[in-house]
Scaffold this motif. Structure first.
Motif, mmCIF file in Angstrom:
data_model
loop_
_atom_site.group_PDB
_atom_site.id
_atom_site.type_symbol
_atom_site.label_atom_id
_atom_site.label_comp_id
_atom_site.label_asym_id
_atom_site.label_seq_id
_atom_site.Cartn_x
_atom_site.Cartn_y
_atom_site.Cartn_z
ATOM 1 N N LYS A 46 -9.313 3.551 -0.527
ATOM 2 C CA LYS A 46 -7.974 3.665 -1.117
ATOM 3 C C LYS A 46 -8.055 3.888 -2.619
ATOM 4 C CE LYS A 46 -5.579 0.872 2.363
ATOM 5 N NZ LYS A 46 -4.884 -0.413 2.641
ATOM 6 N N THR A 62 -10.724 -0.749 1.177
ATOM 7 C CA THR A 62 -10.243 -0.933 -0.197
ATOM 8 C C THR A 62 -10.850 0.107 -1.126
ATOM 9 O OG1 THR A 62 -10.001 -3.317 0.169
ATOM 10 C CG2 THR A 62 -10.068 -2.556 -2.117
ATOM 11 N N ASP A 113 0.815 -1.215 0.000
ATOM 12 C CA ASP A 113 0.000 0.000 0.000
ATOM 13 C C ASP A 113 0.851 1.268 0.000
ATOM 14 O OD1 ASP A 113 -2.637 -1.122 0.046
ATOM 15 O OD2 ASP A 113 -2.290 -1.697 2.123
ATOM 16 N N SER A 114 1.914 1.265 0.778
ATOM 17 C CA SER A 114 2.730 2.464 0.945
ATOM 18 C C SER A 114 4.197 2.152 0.674
ATOM 19 C CB SER A 114 2.581 3.025 2.367
ATOM 20 O OG SER A 114 1.225 3.289 2.661
#
Length: 253
Positions: free
Chosen positions: A110, A107, A55-56
């Motif tokens: 995001k 989800t 994710d990051s």
């Protein structure tokens, strides 16, 4: 010293904060000193190891002698307030709300943030332009069909209805219940529904500050009377009314 992972946003924020402090100090020095020195531009070359967790992206700084690191070059330049205003989106207002406040799974949130949707206002702008979010997001398994309803629900939560007074009046021999308040009937595409003591009662007129209910052929008891008022799909009020003395007004709970 432990080599802790860091992200680019926090690193740049720290650098800019230090540069801002320098500029503020210069403003004080300028009172007594006609000439001083400032940082015009700043460039940094960093040897780092990127870490991606799905994710990051995080980085750890390469230690002296470590092999296999990547190089990242940062160039910081000055920018005026006018350029910031022209190139940035509008700041959120008190009436706006982050998509983090919407009842969405993480989800979906995001995916929305990836395409620049961070607030209710952003969603409303997308909706006005009739953009098919499903086609431009990377995760095709997410169902966005309910987004419009979620936006309306979130907006309604920010401006909840408020009842200030309930009274009864007679017009041409017909009794009416008058409800006064704030943010009552605010959706033009929805006709409010009233149920008095388990029987549907007709709503004659309504607006954000006023609801008028026809109670012809309806009986009001001297005890509690239950009024259910569906102002819109996201705001349903249940009010218990009790006559206040001999007046045509009611206490509502």
């Amino acid at each position: 010293m432990q080599n802790k992972p860091w992200n680019l946003e926090s690193f740049i924020d720290a650098l800019v904060m230090e540069l801002d402090k320098t500029r503020e100090i210069l403003a004080i020095k300028a009172i007594n000193k006609p000439l001083s020195y400032s940082v015009k531009d700043m460039a940094l070359d960093l040897q780092i190891f990127p870490i991606y967790d799905g994710d990051s992206v995080f980085f750890t700084t390469a230690k002296p002698g470590e092999l296999g690191s990547s190089k990242i070059t940062l160039n910081l330049g000055s920018i005026t307030d006018q350029v910031v205003r022209v190139t940035s989106t509008k700041l959120p207002t008190r009436d706006d709300a982050s998509i983090d406040k919407i009842d969405l799974d993480e989800t979906t949130k995001k995916e929305l943030k990836k395409i620049g949707i961070n607030s209710i206002r952003d969603l409303e702008e997308i909706e006005k332009k009739n953009v098919d979010i499903q086609k431009i997001t990377s995760n095709k398994k997410i169902d966005y069909t309910n987004l419009a309803n979620l936006v309306k629900k979130a907006k309604r939560n920010r401006i909840p209805p408020e009842i200030k007074n309930i009274s009864m009046s007679m017009e041409n021999g017909r009794p009416f219940i008058l409800i006064e308040g704030k943010n009552l009937a605010i959706q033009d595409d929805f006709n409010p529904v009233a149920i008095l003591n388990h029987e549907i009662a007709g709503i004659v007129s309504c607006n954000p500050g006023f609801v008028k209910i026809d109670i012809t052929d309806k009986e009001l008891t001297n005890q509690d009377n239950e009024l259910v008022l569906a102002l819109d799909p996201y705001s349903v009020l249940k009010v218990r009314m009790k006559e206040k003395g001999n007046e045509d007004t009611y206490n509502a709970t």
